[in-house]
Design a protein around this motif. Structure first.
Motif, short mmCIF file in Angstrom:
data_model
loop_
_atom_site.label_atom_id
_atom_site.label_comp_id
_atom_site.label_asym_id
_atom_site.label_seq_id
_atom_site.Cartn_x
_atom_site.Cartn_y
_atom_site.Cartn_z
N GLN A 181 1.74 -8.34 -11.90
CA GLN A 181 1.45 -6.91 -12.00
C GLN A 181 0.63 -6.59 -13.25
O GLN A 181 -0.26 -5.75 -13.23
CB GLN A 181 2.77 -6.13 -12.04
N LYS A 182 0.94 -7.29 -14.34
CA LYS A 182 0.25 -7.08 -15.62
C LYS A 182 -1.23 -7.45 -15.50
O LYS A 182 -2.11 -6.74 -15.99
CB LYS A 182 0.94 -7.97 -16.66
N GLN A 183 -1.49 -8.57 -14.81
CA GLN A 183 -2.89 -9.01 -14.63
C GLN A 183 -3.62 -8.19 -13.58
O GLN A 183 -4.84 -8.11 -13.59
CB GLN A 183 -2.91 -10.48 -14.19
N ASN A 184 -2.85 -7.58 -12.66
CA ASN A 184 -3.44 -6.82 -11.54
C ASN A 184 -2.74 -5.47 -11.43
O ASN A 184 -1.99 -5.23 -10.49
CB ASN A 184 -3.26 -7.61 -10.22
N PRO A 185 -2.98 -4.57 -12.40
CA PRO A 185 -2.23 -3.31 -12.43
C PRO A 185 -2.38 -2.49 -11.17
O PRO A 185 -1.47 -1.77 -10.78
CB PRO A 185 -2.79 -2.58 -13.66
N LYS A 186 -3.51 -2.62 -10.49
CA LYS A 186 -3.70 -1.90 -9.23
C LYS A 186 -3.73 -2.86 -8.05
O LYS A 186 -4.38 -2.61 -7.03
CB LYS A 186 -4.99 -1.08 -9.28
N GLY A 187 -3.04 -3.98 -8.18
CA GLY A 187 -3.03 -4.96 -7.10
C GLY A 187 -4.40 -5.60 -6.91
O GLY A 187 -5.12 -5.81 -7.89
N LEU B 279 9.69 -1.62 -9.29
CA LEU B 279 10.05 -1.84 -10.69
C LEU B 279 8.84 -2.24 -11.53
O LEU B 279 8.63 -1.72 -12.62
CB LEU B 279 11.14 -2.93 -10.75
N THR B 280 8.01 -3.15 -11.01
CA THR B 280 6.84 -3.59 -11.79
C THR B 280 5.80 -2.47 -11.90
O THR B 280 5.09 -2.39 -12.91
CB THR B 280 6.18 -4.86 -11.19
N GLN B 281 5.73 -1.59 -10.89
CA GLN B 281 4.80 -0.45 -10.99
C GLN B 281 5.29 0.56 -12.02
O GLN B 281 4.49 1.21 -12.69
CB GLN B 281 4.59 0.20 -9.62
N VAL B 282 6.62 0.68 -12.19
CA VAL B 282 7.16 1.51 -13.28
C VAL B 282 6.79 0.85 -14.61
O VAL B 282 6.32 1.51 -15.55
CB VAL B 282 8.69 1.67 -13.15
N ALA B 283 6.97 -0.47 -14.69
CA ALA B 283 6.69 -1.20 -15.93
C ALA B 283 5.23 -1.07 -16.36
O ALA B 283 4.92 -1.00 -17.56
CB ALA B 283 7.06 -2.67 -15.76
N VAL B 284 4.31 -1.01 -15.38
CA VAL B 284 2.89 -0.98 -15.70
C VAL B 284 2.38 0.47 -15.83
O VAL B 284 1.21 0.70 -16.14
CB VAL B 284 2.09 -1.78 -14.64
N GLY B 285 3.29 1.44 -15.59
CA GLY B 285 2.92 2.84 -15.80
C GLY B 285 2.41 3.57 -14.58
O GLY B 285 1.95 4.70 -14.68
N ARG B 286 2.48 2.92 -13.40
CA ARG B 286 1.99 3.60 -12.19
C ARG B 286 3.01 4.57 -11.62
O ARG B 286 2.67 5.47 -10.86
CB ARG B 286 1.64 2.55 -11.12
N GLN C 166 0.85 -1.19 0.00
CA GLN C 166 0.00 0.00 0.00
C GLN C 166 0.89 1.24 0.00
O GLN C 166 1.92 1.27 0.66
CB GLN C 166 -0.92 -0.04 1.22
N GLY C 167 0.52 2.24 -0.79
CA GLY C 167 1.34 3.44 -0.90
C GLY C 167 2.55 3.18 -1.79
O GLY C 167 2.55 2.29 -2.64
N ILE C 168 3.61 3.95 -1.57
CA ILE C 168 4.82 3.82 -2.39
C ILE C 168 5.59 2.58 -1.93
O ILE C 168 5.88 2.43 -0.74
CB ILE C 168 5.71 5.08 -2.26
#
Length: 339
Positions: free
Chosen positions: A330-336, A205-212, A195-197
């Motif tokens: 991360q790809k399947q669950n971009p927002k967790g 890294l995966t949040q960068v990859a998914v654009g978050r 949760q959060g950063i």
């Protein structure tokens, strides 16, 4: 059927361990206060295993709640994950970490004693080795003073459990010293959802990859390592989860308190992680080099030979598996779990 209480079982490592316990034929009761986890994770665990578990929303600091859990369910052993785990945050709010991680663990162990349950697997950390020991870390080394309050709470709880086992031979305790858990279940259904950063490299890294997030910061590129970036012993969370099942089996048949390193024995750099992630997944990761962070060691990794000899455990999944599975989740669950 052997019944295991899993505190913090809805969290990242806890949920993966529940999958392995259910697959191994154990009955699972999860106690979690959902402060950094989701019931959705447990529903997915049940879907993945086609088995049911029991979920109780509650806190390990609540003695009445714990007594009720032990009274209502015939528990054979406990795996204890519940606690706060952000290194940076532990420096800002140390008292909250002492209350959750140290007082909470004491409360749990006292409830176990009242219930006559003496088998425990504790989720510890390689940070208990401190800064002075050379890698590879071995369980025979004296523990040191961790550089952060999170690690300090793990050390205090380890010492508390060791002293409890020395005073009463009924106790059978495993201290599992994790290195750097990454990855996700191969299905992509459960994974790390901070949760959060994110505080850890892989979810960031995966949040960068998914654009978050816009880019990855690599803290320090002037360390005395192969490529100048920090080196860590990254281990797949599924391998780590399987170690808990083997530790439970070991503790059902032994007494005393025993520590095991759970790592691969390989030092992988942050730069290698980024580069290999790009190669394996075909995704470019924008990044920058940033100043070193206080308290970061240049390199540390495990000697996992004791776990192999005594538990019959070794890491089976590769770095490529870790990075592929992290991205798949991360790809399947971009927002967790909120996606």
């Amino acid at each position: 059927m052997t019944r295991i209480l899993v505190t913090g079982g809805a969290g990242y490592i806890g949920s993966h361990t529940c999958v392995e316990l259910l697959n191994a034929g154990y009955d699972v009761v999860v106690l979690d206060n959902l402060s950094n986890s989701s019931v959705e994770a447990l529903q997915r665990v049940e879907a993945l295993t086609a088995k049911k578990l029991t979920f109780i929303e509650g806190d390990i600091r609540d003695a009445a709640c714990l007594d009720q859990v032990f009274a209502s369910h015939l528990i054979d052993a406990v795996i204890h994950f519940a606690g706060l785990k952000a290194v940076g945050e532990s420096q800002q709010i140390p008292l909250a970490y002492f209350e959750n991680n140290v007082t909470g663990s004491l409360s749990l162990v006292q409830a176990m004693q009242r219930a006559g349950v003496y088998r425990l697997v504790f989720s510890s950390s390689a940070t208990v080795y401190g800064e002075m020991n050379p890698s590879p870390y071995q369980e025979t080394m004296p523990t040191g003073m961790p550089s952060n309050n999170y690690g300090y709470t793990k050390l205090v709880v380890e010492q508390m459990l060791e002293k409890a086992a020395l005073a009463d031979e009924k106790w059978s305790i495993a201290l599992l010293r994790y290195f750097n858990p990454v990855g996700a279940h191969q299905s992509g259904q459960i994974g790390e959802d901070p949760q959060g950063i994110p505080n850890n490299l892989m979810p960031y890294l995966t949040q960068v990859a998914v654009g978050r997030r816009p880019l990855l910061s690599i803290f320090g590129n002037d360390y005395p390592t192969q490529d100048g970036t920090c080196e860590r012993d990254f281990i797949h969370v599924v391998d780590l989860a399987k170690a808990h099942v083997l530790a439970i089996q070991n503790r059902l048949n032994n007494v005393g308190c025993r520590a095991w390193n759970i790592g691969t024995g390989n030092a992988i750099s942050v730069q290698q992680i980024k580069d290999t992630f790009e190669q394996v997944n075909g995704v470019e990761i924008p990044f920058e080099y940033a100043p070193r962070r206080a308290g970061d060691l240049a390199s540390f990794y495990a000697d996992p030979s004791r776990a192999q000899q005594e538990l019959g455990w070794h890491a089976e999944l590769t770095l490529e598996d870790m990075l592929r599975d992290s991205w798949n989740w991360q790809k399947q669950n971009p927002k967790g779990y909120q996606s």
